[in-house]
Design a protein around this motif. Structure first.
Motif, mmCIF file in Angstrom:
data_model
loop_
_atom_site.group_PDB
_atom_site.id
_atom_site.type_symbol
_atom_site.label_atom_id
_atom_site.label_comp_id
_atom_site.label_asym_id
_atom_site.label_seq_id
_atom_site.Cartn_x
_atom_site.Cartn_y
_atom_site.Cartn_z
ATOM 1 N N LYS B 74 8.535 21.157 -0.154
ATOM 2 C CA LYS B 74 9.174 20.776 -1.607
ATOM 3 C C LYS B 74 10.064 19.498 -1.211
ATOM 4 C CE LYS B 74 10.117 21.243 -7.496
ATOM 5 N NZ LYS B 74 9.906 22.280 -7.276
ATOM 6 N N PRO B 75 10.505 18.525 -1.953
ATOM 7 C CA PRO B 75 11.636 17.630 -1.371
ATOM 8 C C PRO B 75 12.749 18.253 -1.958
ATOM 9 C CG PRO B 75 9.891 16.388 -3.029
ATOM 10 C CD PRO B 75 9.236 17.884 -2.266
ATOM 11 N N PHE B 76 13.366 18.557 -3.581
ATOM 12 C CA PHE B 76 14.601 19.365 -4.127
ATOM 13 C C PHE B 76 13.698 20.011 -4.914
ATOM 14 C CE2 PHE B 76 15.826 14.301 -3.492
ATOM 15 C CZ PHE B 76 14.705 14.371 -3.476
ATOM 16 N N ALA B 77 14.597 21.109 -4.451
ATOM 17 C CA ALA B 77 13.860 22.653 -4.843
ATOM 18 C C ALA B 77 14.726 22.923 -5.496
ATOM 19 C CB ALA B 77 15.036 23.522 -4.067
ATOM 20 N N GLN B 78 13.782 23.450 -7.041
ATOM 21 C CA GLN B 78 14.613 24.239 -8.623
ATOM 22 C C GLN B 78 14.767 25.620 -8.739
ATOM 23 O OE1 GLN B 78 15.681 21.292 -10.603
ATOM 24 N NE2 GLN B 78 14.967 20.201 -8.679
ATOM 25 N N GLU B 79 15.670 25.876 -9.256
ATOM 26 C CA GLU B 79 15.892 27.817 -8.902
ATOM 27 C C GLU B 79 14.555 28.029 -10.101
ATOM 28 O OE1 GLU B 79 20.369 26.451 -11.871
ATOM 29 O OE2 GLU B 79 19.716 28.941 -11.495
ATOM 30 N N GLU B 80 13.629 27.797 -10.627
ATOM 31 C CA GLU B 80 13.057 28.156 -10.783
ATOM 32 C C GLU B 80 11.672 27.944 -9.787
ATOM 33 O OE1 GLU B 80 14.313 25.382 -12.433
ATOM 34 O OE2 GLU B 80 12.629 24.118 -12.661
ATOM 35 N N ASP B 81 12.008 28.288 -8.259
ATOM 36 C CA ASP B 81 11.573 27.881 -7.347
ATOM 37 C C ASP B 81 11.357 29.459 -6.995
ATOM 38 O OD1 ASP B 81 11.310 24.415 -6.578
ATOM 39 O OD2 ASP B 81 10.307 25.927 -7.645
#
Lengths: 114, 109
Positions: B74-81
């Motif tokens: 994933k190019p840009f991780a998010q906290e919800e990941d």
């Protein structure tokens, strides 16, 4: 509709006793799987049922483990003469009859053998 | 023998950073590969599968038969990941499924 359900959610038993775990798959799903997940480890395949075909029991760790399925519905996993190393979360999943389809998982049964 | 290896037990990245969860497999036939995810207090669920060539929640995975890998990116991780991710292999015929040990992804703010 309801998802996959499992009962009991928790089971504590004494070493040497037999236990029976139950799985209710999603209605219409012909494939049903059992997995074991020991603490800190991945899912370990135990057995799967697919329609009327003979089940694939290749993952059952010993002859103390057995499973049955009634038609295309409920399945029970039985562990005889439980040992402490049987302590784990037992997960059930079901999927439609086509190959490579998504498996839908139940919440699991946490088994503790004292 | 069929085997799925996820070499990292824990992966910690900052929000917005790229993320790659590694998966290598061993199988003599032509397998089908999946990624499953388990968010906190939720059931294990399918994230994506190779056969569908899909991108889910910004995640993609490419099957590299030469390297026998199916890494999740994933190019840009998010906290919800933040979750536990499992790579899985189904054998020819499509039922018996082998899972890796899982990688816990922690995305920091």
């Amino acid at each position: 509709g309801a998802g996959v359900s499992q009962s009991p959610s928790n089971k504590v038993t004494e070493k040497g006793k037999d236990v029976e775990l139950r799985c209710d798959p999603i209605s219409g799903h012909t494939a049903l799987y059992w997995y074991r997940q020991r603490l800190g480890q991945g899912l370990e395949f135990l057995i799967y049922f697919q329609g009327n075909s003979a089940p694939d029991k290749s993952g059952l760790p010993s002859d103390r483990f057995s499973a049955e399925r009634t038609g295309e519905s409920v399945s029970t996993l039985t562990i005889q003469r439980t040992q402490q190393e049987d302590s784990a979360v037992y997960l059930c999943a079901s999927s439609s009859g086509s190959s490579y389809n998504e498996q839908f998982f139940g919440p699991g049964t946490r088994l503790t053998v004292l | 023998a069929q085997r799925v290896t996820q070499p990292e037990k824990l992966l910690s990245v900052f929000k917005g950073a790229p993320v790659e969860l590694k998966c290598n497999y061993s199988y003599s036939g032509s397998p089908e590969l999946f990624w499953y995810v388990q968010y906190s207090r939720q059931r294990l669920q399918l994230l994506l599968r190779h056969i569908s060539r899909e991108s889910i929640k910004g995640f993609t995975a490419d099957l590299n038969k030469g390297e026998t890998s199916f890494h999740l990116k994933k190019p840009f991780a998010q906290e919800e990941d933040s979750a536990m991710y499992y790579c899985a292999l189904q054998n020819t015929g499509g039922f018996k499924t082998i899972f890796g040990a899982g990688t816990r992804l922690f995305v920091k703010a």
